[in-house]
Design an enzyme around this catalytic site. Structure first.
Site, short mmCIF file in Angstrom:
data_model
loop_
_atom_site.label_atom_id
_atom_site.label_comp_id
_atom_site.label_asym_id
_atom_site.label_seq_id
_atom_site.Cartn_x
_atom_site.Cartn_y
_atom_site.Cartn_z
N CYS A 16 0.85 -1.19 0.00
CA CYS A 16 0.00 0.00 0.00
C CYS A 16 0.88 1.23 0.00
O CYS A 16 1.86 1.27 0.73
CB CYS A 16 -0.76 0.00 1.32
SG CYS A 16 -2.50 0.04 1.13
N ILE A 17 0.52 2.23 -0.78
CA ILE A 17 1.34 3.45 -0.82
C ILE A 17 0.43 4.66 -0.72
O ILE A 17 -0.66 4.68 -1.29
CB ILE A 17 2.22 3.46 -2.10
CG1 ILE A 17 3.18 4.65 -2.14
CG2 ILE A 17 1.40 3.42 -3.37
CD1 ILE A 17 4.30 4.48 -3.17
N LEU A 18 0.88 5.64 0.06
CA LEU A 18 0.04 6.82 0.28
C LEU A 18 0.90 8.07 0.52
O LEU A 18 1.87 8.02 1.26
CB LEU A 18 -0.84 6.61 1.53
CG LEU A 18 -1.64 7.83 1.98
CD1 LEU A 18 -2.98 7.90 1.27
CD2 LEU A 18 -1.88 7.81 3.49
N GLY A 61 5.61 15.72 -5.56
CA GLY A 61 6.76 14.87 -5.87
C GLY A 61 7.11 13.86 -4.79
O GLY A 61 8.06 13.10 -4.93
N GLU A 69 1.60 -4.11 -5.48
CA GLU A 69 0.44 -5.01 -5.39
C GLU A 69 -0.70 -4.53 -6.28
O GLU A 69 -0.96 -3.33 -6.37
CB GLU A 69 0.00 -5.05 -3.91
CG GLU A 69 -1.05 -6.08 -3.59
CD GLU A 69 -1.39 -6.06 -2.10
OE1 GLU A 69 -0.50 -6.30 -1.26
OE2 GLU A 69 -2.57 -5.80 -1.78
N1 ACO Z 1 -3.44 13.65 -11.67
C1 ACO Z 1 -2.62 13.41 -12.70
N2 ACO Z 1 -1.37 12.86 -12.55
C2 ACO Z 1 -0.99 12.53 -11.31
C3 ACO Z 1 -1.81 12.76 -10.18
C4 ACO Z 1 -3.09 13.36 -10.40
N3 ACO Z 1 -3.92 13.64 -9.38
N4 ACO Z 1 -1.16 12.35 -9.08
C5 ACO Z 1 0.03 11.87 -9.50
N5 ACO Z 1 0.14 11.97 -10.85
C6 ACO Z 1 1.29 11.56 -11.69
C7 ACO Z 1 1.91 12.77 -12.35
O1 ACO Z 1 2.57 12.36 -13.52
C8 ACO Z 1 2.93 13.19 -11.30
O2 ACO Z 1 4.00 13.93 -11.83
P1 ACO Z 1 3.80 15.54 -12.03
O3 ACO Z 1 3.18 16.09 -10.78
O4 ACO Z 1 5.18 16.03 -12.27
O5 ACO Z 1 2.89 15.67 -13.22
C9 ACO Z 1 3.45 11.86 -10.82
O6 ACO Z 1 2.31 10.99 -10.86
C10 ACO Z 1 4.07 11.87 -9.44
O7 ACO Z 1 3.29 12.64 -8.59
P2 ACO Z 1 3.68 12.86 -7.04
O8 ACO Z 1 3.42 14.29 -6.68
O9 ACO Z 1 5.04 12.36 -6.81
O10 ACO Z 1 2.63 11.89 -6.34
P3 ACO Z 1 1.85 12.09 -4.96
O11 ACO Z 1 2.78 12.51 -3.88
O12 ACO Z 1 0.66 12.93 -5.16
O13 ACO Z 1 1.46 10.58 -4.61
C11 ACO Z 1 -0.09 8.76 -4.69
C12 ACO Z 1 0.84 9.71 -5.51
C13 ACO Z 1 0.72 8.09 -3.58
C14 ACO Z 1 -0.66 7.70 -5.59
C15 ACO Z 1 -1.20 9.67 -4.07
O14 ACO Z 1 -2.01 10.15 -5.12
C16 ACO Z 1 -2.09 8.98 -3.06
O15 ACO Z 1 -1.70 8.80 -1.92
N6 ACO Z 1 -3.32 8.61 -3.46
C17 ACO Z 1 -4.30 7.99 -2.57
C18 ACO Z 1 -3.91 6.59 -2.20
C19 ACO Z 1 -3.66 5.71 -3.43
O16 ACO Z 1 -4.46 5.68 -4.36
N7 ACO Z 1 -2.52 4.98 -3.41
C20 ACO Z 1 -2.13 4.03 -4.45
C21 ACO Z 1 -2.92 2.78 -4.31
S1 ACO Z 1 -2.24 1.42 -5.20
C22 ACO Z 1 -1.18 0.66 -4.11
O17 ACO Z 1 -1.20 0.98 -2.97
C23 ACO Z 1 -0.20 -0.40 -4.56
#
Ligand code: ACO
Ligand code: ZN
Length: 283
Positions: free
Chosen positions: A150-152, A161, A184
């Protein structure tokens, strides 16, 4: 507990107060039913204990002694620190963290059995302590070769970033373990977007900086990605061409331009040397 989760999919709290931030929740999370009478849930940003009223919470704050996640600091650079926490040793803390993260994850079942997991917690530091920005959990042994369960990124820190740093960190651990890994499945929409970006940037960076032609297997082994993730990513990027009976990696002018753009945009990276002394814990 699983039943509560299945039956009641209705969001129980609209708002959470955590540290200096008030954030809107996205999904249901099985915090105790007794607390749902309150509008806002107060969560301690260090131990993740939760309270129904501000009064109870300030009483807790006065005596909470934790100022960083309860594990070893295994990585530190100018911006972030990573702590490694064993679910079996810190059950309550890890369960509290899972409860919080469930409020932002829809497709995951909450595991109250945290013993089989390690938690990698990323923090920023200031004079008050180490503040969690995000984390990922990882099975101590994954039969499916998963390197992240799980990642958050906490909502107040998203789109800055940090998710990318978490993902890179998970692959740096896999490199040190000499394993190829993948997150996962299923991934959430946001998870997929973030991983796709990381995979694409990492592969193109490697292809562009390599002086000799690289094969799919070499790309996988150098990045600790699975061959399947490498293939899918290159396919999505339109970088795989079939030539004289085999796959060749093709770099278009457009790819080069995208690459230059990313290079300028990305500021923060994990420094692999910072993990030189890390060994997978024997749990
Ligand atoms: N819309 C479009 N692109 C996105 C978005 C968004 N809302 N969020 C991330 N991205 C893409 C973009 O390409 C982004 O790069 P950019 O900002 O330069 O365009 C890139 O991903 C990296 O973005 P980060 O800022 O590094 O990502 P963030 O810190 O927001 O974390 C995460 C991403 C962890 C998925 C976050 O959105 C989150 O916690 N979401 C809720 C929980 C979740 O869904 N977790 C993943 C479940 S799957 C699993 O756990 C295996
Ligand atoms: Zn506390």
């Amino acid at each position: 507990t699983q039943n509560i989760h299945e039956v009641s999919r209705v969001k129980n709290f609209d708002k959470i107060q955590i540290g200096k931030y008030q954030v809107d929740t996205w999904y249901f999370s099985p915090w105790p039913i007794e607390l749902t009478a309150s509008e806002c849930l107060y969560v301690c940003e260090f131990c993740f204990s939760f309270f129904g009223s501000e009064k109870q919470f300030s009483r807790h704050k006065a005596k909470c002694t934790l100022h960083h996640p309860p594990g070893n600091e295994i990585y530190r650079d100018a911006t972030v620190s990573f702590f490694e926490i064993d679910g079996r040793r810190q059950r309550v803390w890890c369960r509290n963290l899972c409860l919080l993260s469930k409020a932002f994850l829809d497709h995951k079942t909450l595991h109250f059995d945290v013993d089989p997991f390690l938690f990698y917690c990323m923090c920023t530091r200031d004079e008050n302590g180490c503040h969690l920005t995000g984390y990922f959990s990882k099975e101590k042994e994954s039969a499916d070769g998963y390197n992240v369960a799980c990642i958050l990124t906490l909502p107040q820190y998203q789109r800055s970033g940090y998710g990318r740093l978490l993902i890179q960190f998970s692959y740096e651990l896999s490199k040190r373990e000499g394993k190829n890994g993948s997150p996962e499945k299923p991934l959430s929409d946001l998870g997929l977007l973030s991983y796709r970006t990381y995979w694409a940037e990492t592969l193109i960076d490697l292809i562009m900086t390599s002086s000799v032609e690289v094969t799919i297997d070499e790309l996988a082994n150098k990045t600790s990605m699975t061959t399947q993730d490498v293939l899918h990513t290159l396919q999505n990027l339109n970088m795989l061409k079939y030539h004289k009976g085999s796959h060749v990696i093709y770099v278009s002018d457009e790819t080069v331009q995208d690459y230059e753009k990313w290079k300028k945009k990305r500021k923060r990276f994990i420094e692999p040397d910072g993990l030189a002394n890390w060994k997978a814990p024997q749990c």
